[in-house]
Design a protein around this motif. Structure first.
Motif, mmCIF file in Angstrom:
data_model
loop_
_atom_site.group_PDB
_atom_site.id
_atom_site.type_symbol
_atom_site.label_atom_id
_atom_site.label_comp_id
_atom_site.label_asym_id
_atom_site.label_seq_id
_atom_site.Cartn_x
_atom_site.Cartn_y
_atom_site.Cartn_z
ATOM 1 N N TYR A 62 0.827 -1.211 0.000
ATOM 2 C CA TYR A 62 0.000 0.000 0.000
ATOM 3 C C TYR A 62 0.861 1.261 0.000
ATOM 4 O O TYR A 62 0.645 2.202 0.765
ATOM 5 C CB TYR A 62 -0.930 -0.018 1.211
ATOM 6 C CG TYR A 62 -2.300 0.599 0.934
ATOM 7 C CD1 TYR A 62 -3.101 0.101 -0.069
ATOM 8 C CD2 TYR A 62 -2.770 1.676 1.677
ATOM 9 C CE1 TYR A 62 -4.353 0.645 -0.328
ATOM 10 C CE2 TYR A 62 -4.015 2.234 1.424
ATOM 11 C CZ TYR A 62 -4.805 1.711 0.422
ATOM 12 O OH TYR A 62 -6.040 2.259 0.159
ATOM 13 N N GLY A 63 1.895 1.263 -0.878
ATOM 14 C CA GLY A 63 2.713 2.456 -1.020
ATOM 15 C C GLY A 63 3.828 2.608 -0.009
ATOM 16 O O GLY A 63 4.361 3.706 0.162
ATOM 17 N N SER A 64 4.220 1.526 0.655
ATOM 18 C CA SER A 64 5.335 1.613 1.609
ATOM 19 C C SER A 64 6.662 1.705 0.852
ATOM 20 O O SER A 64 6.871 0.997 -0.143
ATOM 21 C CB SER A 64 5.352 0.391 2.528
ATOM 22 O OG SER A 64 4.200 0.370 3.353
ATOM 23 N N THR A 65 7.557 2.582 1.307
ATOM 24 C CA THR A 65 8.838 2.781 0.630
ATOM 25 C C THR A 65 9.977 2.864 1.641
ATOM 26 O O THR A 65 9.773 3.248 2.800
ATOM 27 C CB THR A 65 8.834 4.085 -0.200
ATOM 28 O OG1 THR A 65 8.559 5.198 0.665
ATOM 29 C CG2 THR A 65 7.772 4.045 -1.298
ATOM 30 N N ASN A 66 11.167 2.489 1.184
ATOM 31 C CA ASN A 66 12.393 2.590 1.991
ATOM 32 C C ASN A 66 12.246 1.856 3.330
ATOM 33 O O ASN A 66 12.362 2.438 4.408
ATOM 34 C CB ASN A 66 12.756 4.058 2.231
ATOM 35 C CG ASN A 66 12.940 4.825 0.934
ATOM 36 O OD1 ASN A 66 13.555 4.323 -0.007
ATOM 37 N ND2 ASN A 66 12.384 6.026 0.870
ATOM 38 N N VAL A 67 11.995 0.542 3.224
ATOM 39 C CA VAL A 67 11.818 -0.297 4.412
ATOM 40 C C VAL A 67 12.847 -1.423 4.360
ATOM 41 O O VAL A 67 12.971 -2.128 3.342
ATOM 42 C CB VAL A 67 10.396 -0.887 4.478
ATOM 43 C CG1 VAL A 67 10.257 -1.800 5.699
ATOM 44 C CG2 VAL A 67 9.356 0.224 4.527
ATOM 45 N N SER A 68 13.595 -1.593 5.442
ATOM 46 C CA SER A 68 14.553 -2.694 5.550
ATOM 47 C C SER A 68 14.028 -3.735 6.535
ATOM 48 O O SER A 68 13.488 -3.395 7.596
ATOM 49 C CB SER A 68 15.922 -2.191 5.995
ATOM 50 O OG SER A 68 15.857 -1.658 7.309
ATOM 51 N N ILE A 69 14.187 -4.998 6.165
ATOM 52 C CA ILE A 69 13.730 -6.123 6.984
ATOM 53 C C ILE A 69 14.940 -7.021 7.221
ATOM 54 O O ILE A 69 15.520 -7.551 6.265
ATOM 55 C CB ILE A 69 12.617 -6.902 6.263
ATOM 56 C CG1 ILE A 69 11.438 -5.968 5.939
ATOM 57 C CG2 ILE A 69 12.155 -8.082 7.103
ATOM 58 C CD1 ILE A 69 10.567 -6.455 4.813
#
Length: 219
Positions: A62-69
Protein backbone atom coordinates in the motif's frame (compact mmCIF):
# COMPACT_ATOMS: atom_id res chain seq x y z
CA UNK A 1 0.55 5.46 7.55
CA UNK A 2 3.76 6.20 9.49
CA UNK A 3 7.04 7.84 8.55
CA UNK A 4 10.32 6.95 10.30
CA UNK A 5 9.47 3.80 12.24
CA UNK A 6 11.18 0.83 13.85
CA UNK A 7 9.80 -2.61 14.75
CA UNK A 8 12.34 -4.67 16.69
CA UNK A 9 12.53 -7.77 18.89
CA UNK A 10 8.96 -8.89 18.28
CA UNK A 11 7.42 -12.38 18.56
CA UNK A 12 3.94 -12.94 17.09
CA UNK A 13 2.12 -16.26 17.24
CA UNK A 14 -1.19 -17.42 15.71
CA UNK A 15 -2.35 -14.10 14.32
CA UNK A 16 -5.50 -14.75 12.27
CA UNK A 17 -4.70 -12.56 9.23
CA UNK A 18 -1.17 -11.19 9.00
CA UNK A 19 1.53 -11.44 11.60
CA UNK A 20 2.74 -7.91 10.73
CA UNK A 21 1.07 -5.57 8.22
CA UNK A 22 3.15 -2.56 7.07
CA UNK A 23 0.78 -0.36 5.08
CA UNK A 24 1.60 3.04 3.52
CA UNK A 25 4.68 3.49 5.72
CA UNK A 26 7.98 5.13 4.80
CA UNK A 27 11.58 5.02 6.05
CA UNK A 28 11.52 2.15 8.50
CA UNK A 29 13.42 -0.84 9.79
CA UNK A 30 12.08 -4.20 10.92
CA UNK A 31 14.61 -6.30 12.84
CA UNK A 32 14.77 -9.43 14.97
CA UNK A 33 11.25 -10.71 14.23
CA UNK A 34 9.71 -14.16 14.73
CA UNK A 35 6.29 -14.93 13.26
CA UNK A 36 4.86 -18.33 14.18
CA UNK A 37 1.70 -19.85 12.62
CA UNK A 38 0.42 -16.45 11.51
CA UNK A 39 -2.28 -17.47 9.07
CA UNK A 40 -6.04 -18.13 9.25
CA UNK A 41 -7.34 -21.34 10.76
CA UNK A 42 -8.69 -23.46 7.91
CA UNK A 43 -11.56 -24.80 10.05
CA UNK A 44 -12.93 -21.29 10.73
CA UNK A 45 -14.61 -20.98 7.34
CA UNK A 46 -11.90 -19.07 5.48
CA UNK A 47 -12.24 -19.71 1.76
CA UNK A 48 -9.31 -20.00 -0.65
CA UNK A 49 -9.95 -16.49 -1.99
CA UNK A 50 -9.97 -15.08 1.54
CA UNK A 51 -6.64 -16.77 2.24
CA UNK A 52 -5.29 -14.99 -0.85
CA UNK A 53 -6.21 -11.71 0.85
CA UNK A 54 -5.22 -12.39 4.45
CA UNK A 55 -2.87 -15.31 4.91
CA UNK A 56 0.57 -13.67 5.16
CA UNK A 57 3.26 -13.72 7.81
CA UNK A 58 4.62 -10.27 6.92
CA UNK A 59 3.21 -7.97 4.24
CA UNK A 60 4.74 -4.64 3.16
CA UNK A 61 2.38 -2.86 0.79
CA UNK A 62 0.00 0.00 0.00
CA UNK A 63 2.71 2.46 -1.02
CA UNK A 64 5.34 1.61 1.61
CA UNK A 65 8.84 2.78 0.63
CA UNK A 66 12.39 2.59 1.99
CA UNK A 67 11.82 -0.30 4.41
CA UNK A 68 14.55 -2.69 5.55
CA UNK A 69 13.73 -6.12 6.98
CA UNK A 70 16.52 -7.96 8.80
CA UNK A 71 16.79 -11.14 10.85
CA UNK A 72 13.25 -12.43 10.41
CA UNK A 73 11.94 -15.96 10.89
CA UNK A 74 8.48 -16.82 9.51
CA UNK A 75 7.09 -20.32 10.03
CA UNK A 76 3.69 -21.91 9.63
CA UNK A 77 3.98 -25.62 10.20
CA UNK A 78 0.50 -26.06 11.66
CA UNK A 79 -1.60 -28.11 9.22
CA UNK A 80 -4.83 -26.59 10.56
CA UNK A 81 -3.76 -23.21 9.16
CA UNK A 82 -3.57 -22.15 5.52
CA UNK A 83 -1.07 -19.41 4.70
CA UNK A 84 -0.57 -17.43 1.49
CA UNK A 85 2.91 -15.81 1.64
CA UNK A 86 5.54 -15.92 4.33
CA UNK A 87 6.84 -12.51 3.19
CA UNK A 88 4.87 -10.43 0.69
CA UNK A 89 6.00 -7.18 -0.94
CA UNK A 90 2.96 -5.78 -2.76
CA UNK A 91 2.99 -2.58 -4.78
CA UNK A 92 -0.75 -2.02 -4.68
CA UNK A 93 -1.26 1.58 -3.57
CA UNK A 94 -4.06 4.14 -3.35
CA UNK A 95 -4.38 6.73 -6.09
CA UNK A 96 -1.70 9.42 -5.86
CA UNK A 97 0.52 7.35 -3.55
CA UNK A 98 3.87 5.84 -4.61
CA UNK A 99 4.20 2.17 -5.42
CA UNK A 100 5.92 0.07 -2.78
CA UNK A 101 9.65 0.23 -3.56
CA UNK A 102 13.15 0.24 -2.15
CA UNK A 103 12.46 -2.72 0.12
CA UNK A 104 15.31 -4.88 1.40
CA UNK A 105 15.13 -8.28 3.10
CA UNK A 106 18.23 -9.75 4.74
CA UNK A 107 18.78 -12.93 6.74
CA UNK A 108 15.24 -14.28 6.46
CA UNK A 109 14.06 -17.85 6.99
CA UNK A 110 10.58 -18.74 5.75
CA UNK A 111 8.82 -22.12 5.89
CA UNK A 112 5.30 -23.52 5.64
CA UNK A 113 3.41 -21.13 3.34
CA UNK A 114 1.95 -21.58 -0.15
CA UNK A 115 4.89 -19.48 -1.38
CA UNK A 116 7.60 -18.34 1.05
CA UNK A 117 8.26 -15.00 -0.70
CA UNK A 118 6.08 -13.07 -3.14
CA UNK A 119 6.71 -9.71 -4.86
CA UNK A 120 4.01 -8.04 -6.94
CA UNK A 121 3.43 -4.66 -8.66
CA UNK A 122 6.37 -3.16 -6.76
CA UNK A 123 9.55 -1.25 -7.46
CA UNK A 124 13.04 -2.32 -6.47
CA UNK A 125 13.22 -5.19 -3.96
CA UNK A 126 16.54 -6.75 -2.86
CA UNK A 127 16.70 -10.02 -0.89
CA UNK A 128 20.01 -11.25 0.54
CA UNK A 129 21.39 -14.11 2.65
CA UNK A 130 18.03 -15.82 3.12
CA UNK A 131 16.48 -19.30 3.03
CA UNK A 132 13.02 -20.03 1.62
CA UNK A 133 11.45 -23.48 1.89
CA UNK A 134 8.26 -24.79 0.32
CA UNK A 135 6.94 -28.10 1.65
CA UNK A 136 3.64 -29.43 0.35
CA UNK A 137 3.05 -31.35 3.57
CA UNK A 138 2.91 -28.16 5.66
CA UNK A 139 0.90 -26.12 3.12
CA UNK A 140 -2.89 -26.40 3.44
CA UNK A 141 -3.65 -23.59 0.97
CA UNK A 142 -2.26 -25.41 -2.11
CA UNK A 143 -2.79 -22.54 -4.56
CA UNK A 144 0.54 -21.85 -6.30
CA UNK A 145 2.76 -24.27 -4.37
CA UNK A 146 6.20 -22.89 -5.20
CA UNK A 147 9.30 -21.41 -3.62
CA UNK A 148 9.03 -17.85 -4.98
CA UNK A 149 6.60 -15.64 -6.91
CA UNK A 150 7.64 -12.53 -8.86
CA UNK A 151 4.43 -11.21 -10.36
CA UNK A 152 4.08 -8.20 -12.69
CA UNK A 153 6.69 -6.14 -10.88
CA UNK A 154 7.60 -2.62 -12.05
CA UNK A 155 11.33 -2.99 -11.39
CA UNK A 156 13.67 -5.88 -10.73
CA UNK A 157 13.44 -8.13 -7.70
CA UNK A 158 17.00 -9.30 -6.95
CA UNK A 159 17.99 -12.31 -4.83
CA UNK A 160 21.64 -12.52 -3.71
CA UNK A 161 23.16 -15.48 -1.85
CA UNK A 162 19.78 -17.08 -1.14
CA UNK A 163 18.74 -20.73 -0.88
CA UNK A 164 15.42 -22.11 -2.13
CA UNK A 165 14.17 -25.62 -1.31
CA UNK A 166 10.93 -26.97 -2.74
CA UNK A 167 9.23 -30.33 -3.18
CA UNK A 168 6.95 -28.88 -5.88
CA UNK A 169 7.73 -25.99 -8.28
CA UNK A 170 10.46 -23.39 -7.89
CA UNK A 171 8.90 -20.23 -9.32
CA UNK A 172 5.87 -18.46 -10.73
CA UNK A 173 7.21 -15.77 -13.04
CA UNK A 174 4.19 -13.90 -14.41
CA UNK A 175 5.48 -10.59 -15.76
CA UNK A 176 8.71 -11.14 -13.86
CA UNK A 177 11.77 -8.97 -13.73
CA UNK A 178 13.91 -11.15 -11.48
CA UNK A 179 17.61 -11.70 -10.95
CA UNK A 180 19.27 -14.47 -8.93
CA UNK A 181 22.94 -14.02 -8.01
CA UNK A 182 24.96 -16.72 -6.21
CA UNK A 183 21.75 -18.53 -5.23
CA UNK A 184 21.10 -22.24 -4.67
CA UNK A 185 17.85 -23.85 -5.86
CA UNK A 186 16.96 -27.41 -4.81
CA UNK A 187 13.82 -28.95 -6.32
CA UNK A 188 13.22 -32.49 -5.08
CA UNK A 189 10.08 -33.27 -7.11
CA UNK A 190 10.77 -35.49 -10.12
CA UNK A 191 7.45 -34.74 -11.83
CA UNK A 192 6.69 -31.04 -11.27
CA UNK A 193 8.22 -28.41 -13.59
CA UNK A 194 10.85 -25.98 -12.31
CA UNK A 195 8.66 -23.04 -13.37
CA UNK A 196 4.86 -22.94 -13.23
CA UNK A 197 3.73 -23.39 -16.83
CA UNK A 198 1.05 -21.53 -18.83
CA UNK A 199 0.66 -18.66 -21.28
CA UNK A 200 0.82 -16.01 -18.55
CA UNK A 201 4.30 -17.10 -17.49
CA UNK A 202 6.28 -14.26 -19.04
CA UNK A 203 9.07 -11.87 -18.15
CA UNK A 204 12.82 -12.01 -17.74
CA UNK A 205 14.56 -14.19 -15.15
CA UNK A 206 18.38 -14.04 -14.96
CA UNK A 207 20.66 -16.46 -13.11
CA UNK A 208 24.26 -15.47 -12.37
CA UNK A 209 26.63 -17.97 -10.72
CA UNK A 210 23.76 -20.08 -9.31
CA UNK A 211 23.31 -23.77 -8.52
CA UNK A 212 20.10 -25.29 -9.92
CA UNK A 213 19.44 -28.82 -8.64
CA UNK A 214 16.52 -30.34 -10.52
CA UNK A 215 15.28 -33.85 -9.67
CA UNK A 216 13.25 -34.18 -12.88
CA UNK A 217 10.21 -32.89 -14.71
CA UNK A 218 10.04 -30.03 -17.18
CA UNK A 219 12.00 -26.81 -16.84
Amino acid sequence: NITNFSIENVYVEKAQRQGINVSNCQNGCINQITLKDCSPLSDKGFTSSQLESWGDGLIVWYGSTNVSIDNIRVESGNNSRGGRCGICIDGYAPSGKPDSRNISVNNAYVYGYDRPIHTELCGIVTVTNSVFEYNSGSDTHHFLQCGVVVWNVLETTTFINCTFRTDMRFMKNSGAKAKFIKCNVYKTSSTEPMFITGTEQTGIVNFDDCLLSHAGGEW
